[in-house]
Every structure is written in C-alpha cells, then in structure tokens.
Scaffold this motif. Sequence first.
Motif, PDB file in Angstrom:
ATOM      1  N   VAL A  38       0.839  -1.199   0.000  1.00 28.54           N
ATOM      2  CA  VAL A  38       0.000   0.000   0.000  1.00 28.54           C
ATOM      3  C   VAL A  38       0.872   1.245   0.000  1.00 28.54           C
ATOM      4  CG1 VAL A  38      -1.814   1.239   1.232  1.00 28.54           C
ATOM      5  CG2 VAL A  38      -1.789  -1.264   1.235  1.00 28.54           C
ATOM      6  N   THR A  39       1.883   1.278   0.858  1.00 28.57           N
ATOM      7  CA  THR A  39       2.830   2.384   0.942  1.00 28.57           C
ATOM      8  C   THR A  39       4.203   1.802   1.259  1.00 28.57           C
ATOM      9  OG1 THR A  39       2.590   2.767   3.327  1.00 28.57           O
ATOM     10  CG2 THR A  39       1.010   3.881   1.883  1.00 28.57           C
ATOM     11  N   ALA A  40       5.151   2.690   1.568  1.00 31.35           N
ATOM     12  CA  ALA A  40       6.482   2.244   1.986  1.00 31.35           C
ATOM     13  C   ALA A  40       6.455   1.582   3.356  1.00 31.35           C
ATOM     14  CB  ALA A  40       7.446   3.418   1.985  1.00 31.35           C
ATOM     15  N   SER A  41       5.352   1.730   4.091  1.00 31.82           N
ATOM     16  CA  SER A  41       5.280   1.191   5.452  1.00 31.82           C
ATOM     17  C   SER A  41       4.187   0.165   5.648  1.00 31.82           C
ATOM     18  CB  SER A  41       5.048   2.336   6.448  1.00 31.82           C
ATOM     19  OG  SER A  41       3.794   2.961   6.178  1.00 31.82           O
ATOM     20  N   THR A  42       3.362  -0.071   4.635  1.00 35.09           N
ATOM     21  CA  THR A  42       2.122  -0.816   4.843  1.00 35.09           C
ATOM     22  C   THR A  42       1.872  -1.804   3.712  1.00 35.09           C
ATOM     23  OG1 THR A  42       1.169   1.084   5.989  1.00 35.09           O
ATOM     24  CG2 THR A  42      -0.358  -0.583   5.230  1.00 35.09           C
ATOM     25  N   VAL A  43       1.448  -3.032   4.075  1.00 30.27           N
ATOM     26  CA  VAL A  43       0.977  -3.998   3.090  1.00 30.27           C
ATOM     27  C   VAL A  43      -0.359  -4.541   3.554  1.00 30.27           C
ATOM     28  CG1 VAL A  43       3.315  -4.650   2.388  1.00 30.27           C
ATOM     29  CG2 VAL A  43       2.134  -5.980   4.149  1.00 30.27           C
ATOM     30  N   ARG A  44      -1.142  -5.009   2.606  1.00 28.82           N
ATOM     31  CA  ARG A  44      -2.433  -5.639   2.903  1.00 28.82           C
ATOM     32  C   ARG A  44      -2.396  -7.069   2.419  1.00 28.82           C
ATOM     33  NH1 ARG A  44      -8.289  -4.221   3.684  1.00 28.82           N
ATOM     34  NH2 ARG A  44      -9.359  -6.147   3.130  1.00 28.82           N
ATOM     35  N   LEU A  45      -2.977  -7.951   3.231  1.00 24.30           N
ATOM     36  CA  LEU A  45      -3.001  -9.381   2.952  1.00 24.30           C
ATOM     37  C   LEU A  45      -4.448  -9.854   3.004  1.00 24.30           C
ATOM     38  CD1 LEU A  45      -1.016 -11.850   2.591  1.00 24.30           C
ATOM     39  CD2 LEU A  45      -1.229 -12.176   5.057  1.00 24.30           C
ATOM     40  N   ASP A  46      -4.870 -10.629   1.994  1.00 27.34           N
ATOM     41  CA  ASP A  46      -6.212 -11.212   1.941  1.00 27.34           C
ATOM     42  C   ASP A  46      -6.100 -12.689   1.591  1.00 27.34           C
ATOM     43  OD1 ASP A  46      -8.332  -8.845   2.007  1.00 27.34           O
ATOM     44  OD2 ASP A  46      -6.647  -8.176   0.781  1.00 27.34           O
ATOM     45  N   VAL A  70      -5.457 -12.502  13.680  1.00 24.99           N
ATOM     46  CA  VAL A  70      -6.645 -11.784  13.239  1.00 24.99           C
ATOM     47  C   VAL A  70      -7.854 -12.709  13.298  1.00 24.99           C
ATOM     48  CG1 VAL A  70      -5.281 -10.265  11.753  1.00 24.99           C
ATOM     49  CG2 VAL A  70      -6.274 -12.341  10.800  1.00 24.99           C
ATOM     50  N   THR A  71      -9.036 -12.121  13.270  1.00 23.62           N
ATOM     51  CA  THR A  71     -10.254 -12.927  13.396  1.00 23.62           C
ATOM     52  C   THR A  71     -10.990 -13.134  12.085  1.00 23.62           C
ATOM     53  OG1 THR A  71     -11.515 -10.947  13.978  1.00 23.62           O
ATOM     54  CG2 THR A  71     -10.626 -12.262  15.789  1.00 23.62           C
ATOM     55  N   GLU A  72     -10.619 -12.414  11.039  1.00 25.76           N
ATOM     56  CA  GLU A  72     -11.246 -12.606   9.730  1.00 25.76           C
ATOM     57  C   GLU A  72     -10.171 -12.592   8.663  1.00 25.76           C
ATOM     58  OE1 GLU A  72     -14.826 -10.536   8.965  1.00 25.76           O
ATOM     59  OE2 GLU A  72     -15.382 -10.440  11.069  1.00 25.76           O
ATOM     60  N   PRO A  73     -10.462 -13.086   7.462  1.00 26.10           N
ATOM     61  CA  PRO A  73      -9.401 -13.322   6.485  1.00 26.10           C
ATOM     62  C   PRO A  73      -8.916 -12.075   5.752  1.00 26.10           C
ATOM     63  CG  PRO A  73     -11.470 -14.050   5.597  1.00 26.10           C
ATOM     64  CD  PRO A  73     -11.741 -13.655   7.009  1.00 26.10           C
ATOM     65  N   ALA A  74      -8.376 -11.126   6.500  1.00 31.04           N
ATOM     66  CA  ALA A  74      -7.710  -9.962   5.935  1.00 31.04           C
ATOM     67  C   ALA A  74      -6.875  -9.326   7.022  1.00 31.04           C
ATOM     68  CB  ALA A  74      -8.724  -8.950   5.394  1.00 31.04           C
ATOM     69  N   ALA A  75      -5.704  -8.816   6.673  1.00 35.98           N
ATOM     70  CA  ALA A  75      -4.848  -8.154   7.652  1.00 35.98           C
ATOM     71  C   ALA A  75      -4.105  -7.023   6.963  1.00 35.98           C
ATOM     72  CB  ALA A  75      -3.852  -9.135   8.263  1.00 35.98           C
ATOM     73  N   VAL A  76      -3.881  -5.930   7.692  1.00 35.53           N
ATOM     74  CA  VAL A  76      -3.037  -4.833   7.245  1.00 35.53           C
ATOM     75  C   VAL A  76      -1.839  -4.775   8.181  1.00 35.53           C
ATOM     76  CG1 VAL A  76      -2.853  -2.349   6.889  1.00 35.53           C
ATOM     77  CG2 VAL A  76      -4.962  -3.537   6.288  1.00 35.53           C
ATOM     78  N   LEU A  77      -0.649  -4.896   7.622  1.00 40.59           N
ATOM     79  CA  LEU A  77       0.581  -4.841   8.400  1.00 40.59           C
ATOM     80  C   LEU A  77       1.181  -3.455   8.231  1.00 40.59           C
ATOM     81  CD1 LEU A  77       2.125  -8.267   7.293  1.00 40.59           C
ATOM     82  CD2 LEU A  77       0.473  -7.831   9.110  1.00 40.59           C
ATOM     83  N   THR A  78       1.423  -2.739   9.306  1.00 38.41           N
ATOM     84  CA  THR A  78       1.933  -1.369   9.244  1.00 38.41           C
ATOM     85  C   THR A  78       3.217  -1.236  10.040  1.00 38.41           C
ATOM     86  OG1 THR A  78       0.712  -0.615  11.186  1.00 38.41           O
ATOM     87  CG2 THR A  78      -0.427  -0.498   9.072  1.00 38.41           C
ATOM     88  N   GLY A  79       3.887  -0.076   9.877  1.00 36.20           N
ATOM     89  CA  GLY A  79       5.153   0.167  10.558  1.00 36.20           C
ATOM     90  C   GLY A  79       6.301  -0.616   9.968  1.00 36.20           C
ATOM     91  N   LEU A  80       6.192  -1.083   8.718  1.00 30.53           N
ATOM     92  CA  LEU A  80       7.232  -1.872   8.079  1.00 30.53           C
ATOM     93  C   LEU A  80       8.314  -0.962   7.507  1.00 30.53           C
ATOM     94  CD1 LEU A  80       4.935  -4.375   6.146  1.00 30.53           C
ATOM     95  CD2 LEU A  80       5.857  -4.605   8.459  1.00 30.53           C
ATOM     96  N   ALA A  81       9.486  -1.519   7.288  1.00 23.46           N
ATOM     97  CA  ALA A  81      10.597  -0.764   6.705  1.00 23.46           C
ATOM     98  C   ALA A  81      10.376  -0.555   5.213  1.00 23.46           C
ATOM     99  CB  ALA A  81      11.903  -1.501   6.951  1.00 23.46           C
ATOM    100  N   SER A  82      10.875   0.573   4.696  1.00 19.56           N
ATOM    101  CA  SER A  82      10.757   0.863   3.267  1.00 19.56           C
ATOM    102  C   SER A  82      11.524  -0.168   2.444  1.00 19.56           C
ATOM    103  CB  SER A  82      11.304   2.256   2.968  1.00 19.56           C
ATOM    104  OG  SER A  82      10.589   3.239   3.682  1.00 19.56           O
TER     105      SER A  82
END
Length: 482
Positions: A314-322, A344-356
């Motif tokens: 999504v950005t330099a710090s964020t990815v989305r997983l489904d 997580v409790t449902e089949p989607a997650a957003v991971l944030t604070g990741l390195a560029s």
Amino acid sequence: MRRFLVRAAALGVLLAGLTGVPGAAAATGPVPLAPADLTGSVANTGISLSWRQPAGGPAVASFRVYEGGVAVRRTATTSAPMQYIGVNTTHTYTVTAVSATGVESAQSAPFTGTTWTPGMAPQCTEPAPTTVFDVTSSALSVRWTVGRSSPLLALSVNGRDHGIVSGTSLRVGGLTPDTSYAVALRRVGCGSQEPTVGYATTRTLPGTTNTTAAPRDLVVTGRSDRSIALAWSGPTDGSYVHQYAIYDGAYRVATSWTRSATVTGLFHGTGHRFTVAALNVAGNESEHSPVLSPSTEPCPAQPPAPARVSASAVTASTVRLDWTLESTATSYTVLDGNTVVATVTEPAAVLTGLASASTHQLRVVGLLTGCTDTPASAPVTVTTLPGAADRPAAPAGFQAGRATIADGYYADIPLSWSTSAGLTYRLYDGATVVGTYPAGAVTLRTRGAERHVYRLTAVNANGDESAPSGPVEVITPFLVAP
C-alpha cells in the motif's frame, strides 16, 4: 516492530476476499447437488443458519453462504452463525455446496430473517409453517420452521402425541393405508395453552399394513467427522423383518439387511436425529424407534489450508493481505517467514510500521477452536514501496468512551487518543479504513448489536504509518424494549 490490524467488518460477518458468485470458480468435474432446507434461528444479534446436503452427486467438501451475491461465509459443515449483524436488520441468505475439485452447486432456496430487539420478539402464537411430503401407504414425512419464539415444538399425528421434537423434520411410520391424517405442531413452554402453530393434512396411499413392532435400543457404536455407526435391536414381537430403513429427521439415509448401519456423507460438528423402521417385503414401514440425537466428531480430520492468498504494497510502510478458507476458523495467524506478525479474526490483515523497500514472505494458518490448526497456506512474497526510513511512534492513550444510544437501533461511540505535532491519525475497523483525523477524538455512529475492533496508526508527512495502537473492541449497545 511489525504489527497488524484485524478486520471486523461493519456488520461483523462480511469476510474480505470472499467476493465470488456461484459458478465463478474455474473448476471442472461433476456439479454437486444444491443444499436444501436452509433455515435460520433468529436472535437479536444474529442469525444462526443451518441446512441439509441431499444425498447423491459428487462428494461435498465445503459450503459458501451468500448475501446479495457476495460470499459472506465459508464453512466445512452444514451450519453458520452469522453474528453481530445489527439489531433490526433484514438479511437474505443462500448457500451453495462446493466439491473437492472446487465445483460449486446452484444456490439453495433463500432464507430471510430480521434480527429483533429483546422484548419485541414474536409471541408464542408465531406460526411454524408445516409441510407433509414423501407420503406412502404406511408413513409420512413432516418438515417445519421453528421461528423466533420458543424452539420447543411437540408433534401429534391424528391426535397421537409424539412429544417434543428437535430439529425441523421427522419421519412417522406405522400408519394405516388410505387414511386421512392431520399433523399438528404446538409450541411448548408458552404457558398452559401450548398453542397450535403448525398444521397440515394428507392421506396415505392405498396398500398393505405393516404391523411389525418398532425397532428398539438404537445406539451409536462409532463416529468420525464424516460418519456415524448405529446398531439396534429387532422388534419385541420377534416378527420377520425384511429390511431396516434408517432416517435422519424426515429423510432416509441408509437401509440395512442387518441390525446395524453406518451413515456416511455427513459433516463435522453436526447434530442428527436418527430413527429406524422395520420394512416388510412390500417396503412398508413399521412405527419408528425413539429418536437418537448424536453428533459427528466436532473437528474436521483434514482441515483445508487457507488459499487464494494475495498481498499488495500500500505504501512504503504498509501492506495488505487477503485470503480465503473453505472452513470455519475462529482466528488466523499470519507468519512472516517463521515469525508471527499478526493474529486476526477474519481473512484480511493490514501490516503497518514496516521498513521501506523491505521484502516479506507471508503465510497464513487458520486456528480452529478445540481442534488442530489448518496447514499453512502457500507463501506469498511482497515488498513495501521505496521511501523514507523514519516512522512515527504508535499512538498512545487510544480508548473508547461510554457508548450512548442515539435511538433504539443506533449508538454513538466516542474514541480518543493522544496526539503529536505534525501527525494525522488513521482509524481502522479491522482491515477497513474508517477515516483519517487531525485531532485526537472522533465519535462514530454505528448500529446496535455490531462488533467492531478499532486500531489507530499515526501517519507522518510522507504518508508512512506507525505500528498500530492496541485494539479497542466494541459491541455496540441497543435499546431493550419493555
């Protein structure tokens, strides 16, 4: 530190990534039979769906529940609790069956239910629509809808009381040929009157009478997640029995030349209502044994792995997983390599604070309550976008205040947090972005009887997000009618 965001959809049941329609899967092979007898038990916070998979056709591996053309639940058994879907909301569901090769059946007949507020539930006189079918010279089948009042229903046939019957169908044997029969259902637990809420009439076909006594001592001798083994004793009068017929509710599921049988083609964690009738040479049924109500083993012996896993930067710090899972999981674990980075409790997650420009190899494991975990999904690799290295700190003091009821069906939820200069704040409901705010407070209006899991990230001028705050879970209140 890598953190995660949980998706809890606004109605608590819509699952990210389940957007297919029946027949859309690119799979080949025989088409399964469509599920039948879809019904629901309606409460104030949700609707518990259940259905029957008819015998015949290719083996069925899983089911998909649809609402408005969107798959909102996937399960490997014949029930699905649709929870926290909002008070006083109307929902229409259909179900499809999916074969082991991924071929999807036609949709079942729809079920429509409206959640209700306690104190406004229908009274004991609410009808239980009743249907008589598969009538022979010696037996008939009855099917009914429980409704939202007391689920205790008692069945009588021509005035003969068969007592309280569980489930939504039953087979009655030992009837007289060419005779009129009246079937009545009365609601128990509603005071001394026990009103009649279901009624139907029929006439048996001409033929011969089966006077053999009912089989007895029906017991379970073994079970698995997909089968139940039964045994019983013959009629007390010692009369000749040509064959035995085994019924699950109103539906014949097996026949046997001996006093035992194994019923196959079942699904894990499902309850059944077995009876056995003795058949004469003409195939006429005796009276049935008393009902036996066992369940299959609660856990699937071979749970499927999460599939259709996709990840996007999504950005330099964020990815989305489904992803999807053709079973019912209470939660999921997301792994980056061998490191747990999300639960997580449902089949989607957003991971944030990741390195560029960092690369992540992500896998998903489903967690089944009281059962073994699913196998891990195939890994998917994703790389965050290039960008600056700095990340803001996770927001502090994120909390929910006391929710106030806006009217009978809605509530206002105040959220607040500490702020820092130069930052904005992104609010998530699960993996869904609610909004981005410059200040340290917001009030959200949501429908009562919904579940929300909120998290907050800080966003800097480059658009990079911090790791999220801790979760704030809210089940919105609603006005209870007098």
